[in-house]
Enzyme design. Sequence first.
Site, mmCIF file in Angstrom:
data_model
loop_
_atom_site.group_PDB
_atom_site.id
_atom_site.type_symbol
_atom_site.label_atom_id
_atom_site.label_comp_id
_atom_site.label_asym_id
_atom_site.label_seq_id
_atom_site.Cartn_x
_atom_site.Cartn_y
_atom_site.Cartn_z
ATOM 1 N N ASP A 21 0.837 -1.050 -0.044
ATOM 2 C CA ASP A 21 -0.158 -0.145 -0.028
ATOM 3 C C ASP A 21 0.900 1.350 0.019
ATOM 4 O O ASP A 21 1.662 1.288 0.701
ATOM 5 C CB ASP A 21 -0.781 0.105 1.402
ATOM 6 C CG ASP A 21 -1.790 -1.319 1.439
ATOM 7 O OD1 ASP A 21 -1.789 -2.106 0.360
ATOM 8 O OD2 ASP A 21 -2.436 -1.239 2.461
ATOM 9 N N GLU A 199 -10.442 -1.527 3.984
ATOM 10 C CA GLU A 199 -9.209 -1.093 4.285
ATOM 11 C C GLU A 199 -9.042 0.232 3.448
ATOM 12 O O GLU A 199 -9.697 0.572 2.650
ATOM 13 C CB GLU A 199 -8.106 -2.079 3.856
ATOM 14 C CG GLU A 199 -7.928 -3.363 4.614
ATOM 15 C CD GLU A 199 -6.812 -4.360 4.191
ATOM 16 O OE1 GLU A 199 -6.156 -4.797 5.146
ATOM 17 O OE2 GLU A 199 -6.703 -4.467 3.209
#
Length: 511
Positions: A21, A199
Amino acid sequence: MTDDADKPVFHFTPQRNWMNDPNGLVYLDGVYHLFFQYNPDGNDWGNMSWGHATSTDLLSWAEQSLALPYTQDEQIFSGSIVVDHDNTTGFGQDGVVPLVAIYTRVTSNAVQAQALAFSLDRGMTWQKYHANPVLDRNSSAFRDPKVFRAADRHGRERWVMVAVEAEQRMLLVYSSHDLIMWAYESTFGPFGDEGVVWECPDLFALNLNGDPSHPRWVLVLSTNKVPDHDSAAFSFTGHFDGHVFVADDAETWRPLDYGRDFYAAVSFANTPDACRIILGWANNWQYAADAPTYPWRGAMTLPRQLELTETGITQNLPAVTEEALPAEPSQTYQADHLEGPVIFDAGRHYRFRLTCTLDDAAEVSVGLLSGAGMPAAVLHYAAGTHTLSFERTRSGRNEFHPRFAEVSSVRLPSSSSPSPSSSPQSLSQSLSHRLELDIFVDGCIIEVFANRGADTLTMQAFSAPDAREIVLSADGRAPIRARVELYDLTQITVANSRMLMLENVAGPPSE
């Protein structure tokens, strides 16, 4: 293990090891900072730390020293960075404005809580707050804080955090005046499909059609199915009063990208002119651990500037990135009646712009990373159904995971109007549809911007090292008028070295 022909040159990848990420995206003093989930010890997920890279154009990146390393007691999960202009934290010294990272710390007992670190040298070195964590729910899935400034119902600005209880599918909203003491505001969710985790939230305002008098709020969420781990990113529009987010339609999940490899997209803080620019991770949790690359694993997408219209969000390259790309094509092609196949020797790092006018019965295909007539990926458009599909099933290296060789598709809105640069007299009245594809191929990463960013598809494709051709073809059943511009992007080099130091880019720190 693969040849480095797969490695991108204008999408950021670390020199080596695992990356996922994007974290802490922030702009300061002429420099864009990309922090990211990183394993400093190998190219599999684990030992989560924050890596760091910098750029002045969001295209050529310089990898910097490890920013926030893991320790025996703490892993550093995702989070965000803000520029504390008013020194609300008190971390600033001698007039230097601090950068403050708000991240999820994961301790040895698996508790996930929110913590702070700060930098007084523009992100090059970091010091953790001595009283971490600053927000703890005693939860094993409370993570991914995104922090920004927003006014309350009385018009008073303060910090706002959105974070997720991932397994409960809930977005939590908190507020603070100093980034240290946090007050609960509201909860959004749970709703939508079960069997997923939420998320990497982001919440921001976009002006409808660029009109400041019509701001709308956009919530971005990434979801990951369990146990299949098939991941994607979505957006909702709605209203936010500084305390509560209300979606226009909480049951309609609009994909931010219709490909399989776009996840954890979040936006930059403190950007010039308050433009909203996002980056995503160009991968999918379903097969990310098996991707056949070494010693690096993981790449970021291109930057995308978001704009909001009545029909939804459009995504295009920011102006600073467009200006860094070649202005003139290396090859052009035009046909009044495309039949094909037309083959272009393109290499492995290029931009391919295709404009077609066609009728209801026409179909057109673009084979990418092709060698010996076998493309690793095929884009196919059927005008009758307005369907654009991306296929990576026929060739290329796709055996490393059983779900990799699948087809993604999107139904494009009908488009019959010529672009402003086209002459109406040059278009046959029988060709009622218009298709514009802006395709970026960079090693194993392919990004497609359809009809000026109205829809996008991001996919990986792994081919033979010598697969460098584009194959443009039509089914021949109906006329297609086509124009091609091909831009060689081989010379746009990602500066994956630590030699580009920030003091050579931006001068002294902000004060």
